[in-house]
Design a protein around this motif. Sequence first.
Motif, PDB file in Angstrom:
ATOM      1  N   UNK A 169       0.471  -1.290   0.322  1.00  0.00           N
ATOM      2  CA  UNK A 169      -0.269  -0.163   0.174  1.00  0.00           C
ATOM      3  C   UNK A 169       0.643   1.247  -0.043  1.00  0.00           C
ATOM      4  N   UNK A 170       0.833   2.179  -1.384  1.00  0.00           N
ATOM      5  CA  UNK A 170       2.110   3.116  -0.698  1.00  0.00           C
ATOM      6  C   UNK A 170       0.955   4.216  -1.130  1.00  0.00           C
ATOM      7  N   UNK A 171      -0.027   4.516  -1.062  1.00  0.00           N
ATOM      8  CA  UNK A 171      -0.852   5.242  -1.447  1.00  0.00           C
ATOM      9  C   UNK A 171      -2.009   5.487  -0.944  1.00  0.00           C
ATOM     10  N   UNK A 172      -3.029   6.612  -0.413  1.00  0.00           N
ATOM     11  CA  UNK A 172      -4.431   6.646   0.398  1.00  0.00           C
ATOM     12  C   UNK A 172      -4.941   7.871   0.040  1.00  0.00           C
ATOM     13  N   UNK A 173      -6.121   7.979  -0.587  1.00  0.00           N
ATOM     14  CA  UNK A 173      -6.778   9.347  -0.724  1.00  0.00           C
ATOM     15  C   UNK A 173      -7.919   9.028  -0.078  1.00  0.00           C
ATOM     16  N   UNK A 174      -8.356  10.045   0.120  1.00  0.00           N
ATOM     17  CA  UNK A 174     -10.354  10.500   0.938  1.00  0.00           C
ATOM     18  C   UNK A 174     -11.364  10.898   0.152  1.00  0.00           C
ATOM     19  N   UNK A 175     -11.013  11.059  -1.166  1.00  0.00           N
ATOM     20  CA  UNK A 175     -11.732  12.059  -1.445  1.00  0.00           C
ATOM     21  C   UNK A 175     -11.432  11.292  -3.523  1.00  0.00           C
TER      22      UNK A 175
ATOM     23  N   UNK B 176      -3.144   8.801  -8.901  1.00  0.00           N
ATOM     24  CA  UNK B 176      -3.424   8.163 -10.359  1.00  0.00           C
ATOM     25  C   UNK B 176      -2.176   8.622 -10.990  1.00  0.00           C
ATOM     26  N   UNK B 177      -2.767  10.085 -11.880  1.00  0.00           N
ATOM     27  CA  UNK B 177      -1.662  11.147 -12.484  1.00  0.00           C
ATOM     28  C   UNK B 177      -0.016  10.772 -11.689  1.00  0.00           C
ATOM     29  N   UNK B 178       0.217  10.751 -10.677  1.00  0.00           N
ATOM     30  CA  UNK B 178       1.827  10.621 -10.008  1.00  0.00           C
ATOM     31  C   UNK B 178       2.025   9.594 -10.266  1.00  0.00           C
ATOM     32  N   UNK B 179       1.511   8.325 -10.128  1.00  0.00           N
ATOM     33  CA  UNK B 179       2.180   7.177  -9.442  1.00  0.00           C
ATOM     34  C   UNK B 179       1.782   5.812 -10.062  1.00  0.00           C
ATOM     35  N   UNK B 180       2.489   5.319 -10.554  1.00  0.00           N
ATOM     36  CA  UNK B 180       1.526   4.141 -11.732  1.00  0.00           C
ATOM     37  C   UNK B 180       1.340   3.103 -10.529  1.00  0.00           C
ATOM     38  N   UNK B 181      -0.045   3.526 -10.272  1.00  0.00           N
ATOM     39  CA  UNK B 181      -0.642   1.803  -9.407  1.00  0.00           C
ATOM     40  C   UNK B 181      -0.505   0.413 -10.160  1.00  0.00           C
TER      41      UNK B 181
END
Length: 279
Positions: free
Chosen positions: A35-41, A49-54
């Motif tokens: 898990x390398x990211x969390x978003x609240x909205x 998603x624009x910044x990191x290739x998930x």
Amino acid sequence: MRDDDTRPRALIVDDEAPARAELRYLLEELGDVQVVGEAANGGEALQLLEAVPYDLVLLDIRMPGTSGLDVAAAARRLPRPPRIVFTTAHPDHAVEAFDLEAADYLVKPFDGARLARAVERALTQSGTDDGAGGGTGGGARGETAGGNRTGQPPAPDGDRPDPEDLLPRPLAKVPVQKDGRTVLVDQRAIVYASAARGYSYLKLADERFLVTFSLNELERRLRGHFFRTHRSYLVNLDHVRELVPDFKGALACVMNDRQRSRVEVSRRQAAELRRRLGA
């Protein structure tokens, strides 16, 4: 467990902090992703998603502002789209979710085992359309290696159950989710069913619902005039309006739903379909 540098990258998107924390805990216990990211909205999710290739996004649907469905639609346009697993308390968006090619759709609350299956489905791109012939496809639920259709191991010699007891129970009515309610659809109202990543769509006269039965399982359990025209379609012969040849010499069924849907017929099933219809 793989090293953190090689494990697929996951993003958790949920407007409730406890839900994000629970998902992070379950994923860390699972160990298959980092898990390398969390978003609240949804807005935050789009920025990440624009910044990191998930590789994987665990995505709530109903959030303030941009909805999870909007995020999933935007993610599909990325150069390297991540796999999407929806995690929501609302079962009534499943059709839209799978129209967006979601890998899975989890309705809260769910446990670690259910999440593990969803992550595996997403990362291996499993849960594609059922295989042809319907009866033995690997995507059919309720079948286990070394077992039988009841999911139980074979009975010892001298204590074998009656073969009729091993048959799946017929479905006179199929449960579907509609506006937060479970509605029972009479099988006679089903115009046709189509495969949807290990699940199935039911097409009625003017509605479409996603159900948790695979197409193989529906074929085994629906009684009456249902016929597998194609690996991806199961039609109710009572609702076939017309048979038309396509430009390749194969057949298509025109159904009597409001849209006059055309359902593909495989070449190997065409002769049997004509025989069943007396055409």
